[in-house]
Write a protein that holds these residues in place. Structure first.
Motif, mmCIF file in Angstrom:
data_model
loop_
_atom_site.group_PDB
_atom_site.id
_atom_site.type_symbol
_atom_site.label_atom_id
_atom_site.label_comp_id
_atom_site.label_asym_id
_atom_site.label_seq_id
_atom_site.Cartn_x
_atom_site.Cartn_y
_atom_site.Cartn_z
ATOM 1 N N ILE A 172 81.016 -3.300 -59.830
ATOM 2 C CA ILE A 172 80.480 -4.530 -59.588
ATOM 3 C C ILE A 172 81.011 -5.971 -60.311
ATOM 4 N N THR A 173 81.803 -5.659 -61.347
ATOM 5 C CA THR A 173 82.537 -6.812 -61.959
ATOM 6 C C THR A 173 83.649 -6.929 -61.014
ATOM 7 N N LEU A 174 84.174 -5.965 -60.369
ATOM 8 C CA LEU A 174 85.461 -6.177 -59.372
ATOM 9 C C LEU A 174 85.053 -6.908 -58.120
ATOM 10 N N PHE A 175 84.236 -6.351 -57.390
ATOM 11 C CA PHE A 175 83.624 -6.597 -56.038
ATOM 12 C C PHE A 175 82.612 -7.868 -55.944
ATOM 13 N N GLY A 176 81.915 -8.092 -57.102
ATOM 14 C CA GLY A 176 80.671 -9.026 -57.102
ATOM 15 C C GLY A 176 81.446 -10.280 -56.764
ATOM 16 N N PRO A 177 82.411 -10.966 -57.079
ATOM 17 C CA PRO A 177 82.915 -12.277 -56.792
ATOM 18 C C PRO A 177 83.313 -12.519 -55.162
ATOM 19 N N VAL A 178 83.583 -11.349 -54.503
ATOM 20 C CA VAL A 178 83.777 -11.161 -53.234
ATOM 21 C C VAL A 178 82.481 -11.093 -52.377
ATOM 22 N N SER A 179 81.775 -9.915 -52.582
ATOM 23 C CA SER A 179 80.636 -9.744 -51.583
ATOM 24 C C SER A 179 79.415 -9.762 -52.235
ATOM 25 N N GLY A 180 79.199 -9.853 -53.543
ATOM 26 C CA GLY A 180 78.080 -9.659 -54.257
ATOM 27 C C GLY A 180 77.831 -8.303 -54.805
ATOM 28 N N ALA A 181 78.591 -7.408 -54.377
ATOM 29 C CA ALA A 181 78.633 -5.990 -54.788
ATOM 30 C C ALA A 181 77.308 -5.343 -54.655
ATOM 31 N N HIS A 182 76.993 -5.344 -53.580
ATOM 32 C CA HIS A 182 75.386 -4.909 -53.308
ATOM 33 C C HIS A 182 75.492 -3.048 -53.266
ATOM 34 N N PHE A 183 76.625 -2.802 -52.499
ATOM 35 C CA PHE A 183 76.750 -1.095 -52.487
ATOM 36 C C PHE A 183 75.527 -0.442 -52.126
#
Length: 234
Positions: free
Chosen positions: A59-70
């Motif tokens: 979430i820390t890694l991808f949050g700034p890109v997509s919001g890290a919903h997963f």
């Protein structure tokens, strides 16, 4: 959710992040069961810690890109809150589901297992369905609460919540339709039989919708006469 990245990058982030999440869930389940020598509690503990820690990082890694919903129900919550278009949400859900399946395949490959599997682990009954509704409600509560009060804490909060939910729910807190579908393709410790998937997904959707409704009311600020007067005086 940031708008500074292209739609393609957001979709890739959702797919890749979900793939890595499932590689962690399935891989740690296989490793835990192998090393636990029949002790289910130890196997579950290993599976839990790896998943919770992995979520914090992803979430820390991808949050700034997509919001890290997963997670399709997290995406659904953004749609219900009118913070995401239906078209983009459909893309997210497709990317999450494909990524989840690929993550399962990657875990099987890492441990030298057959890539294509079908789980035989039944997870049925009203108690497990209720557990999934509770687990998903709590996950959305965690996300919505952090968004409202402490956004930077979201990765840690979600990781901690899932770590705890593995143990306080009878279902071990799948709380994610894409994860549930993908785990039906793994006949390992973390698997779920295809016949159990529909019940889990339905319960997850119910829990998510209830969380959106409850926390839309709970976290809204009420404007009082005194507040209006103060604003006018300023």
């Amino acid at each position: 959710m940031t708008n500074s990245f292209s739609t393609l990058r957001k979709l890739v982030a959702e797919g890749l992040g979900t793939a890595l999440l499932l590689a962690i869930v399935i891989g740690s389940g296989i490793m835990g069961e192998t090393l636990a020598a029949g002790n289910t509690a130890i196997a579950l503990l290993g599976n839990t810690l790896a998943t919770g820690a992995g979520l914090v990082v992803l979430i820390t890694l991808f949050g700034p890109v997509s919001g890290a919903h997963f997670n399709p129900v997290v995406t659904l919550a953004f749609v219900l809150r009118r913070e995401m278009s239906l078209g983009l949400a459909a893309g997210y859900i497709l990317a999450q589901t494909v990524g989840a399946v690929l993550g399962v395949f990657a875990a099987h490959a890492m441990f030298g297992q057959s890539i294509m599997q079908v789980s035989t682990r039944l997870r049925d009954g009203p108690s497990l369905a209720f557990s999934e509704a509770v687990a998903t409600f709590g996950l959305l509560a965690t996300i919505l609460g952090c968004m409202r009060f402490k956004p930077d804490f979201t990765p840690i909060a979600v990781g901690l919540y899932i770590t705890s939910a593995y143990w306080f729910t009878a279902s071990t807190a799948f709380a994610n339709p894409a994860v549930t579908i993908a785990r039906s393709l793994s006949d390992t410790f973390a698997g779920i039989a295809p016949s159990s998937v529909a019940l889990f997904v339905a319960a997850q959707c119910v829990g998510a919708v209830l969380a959106v409704i409850v926390f839309r009311w709970l976290l809204s600020q009420q404007t009082t006469a005194n507040t209006i007067k103060a604003e006018v005086e300023l």
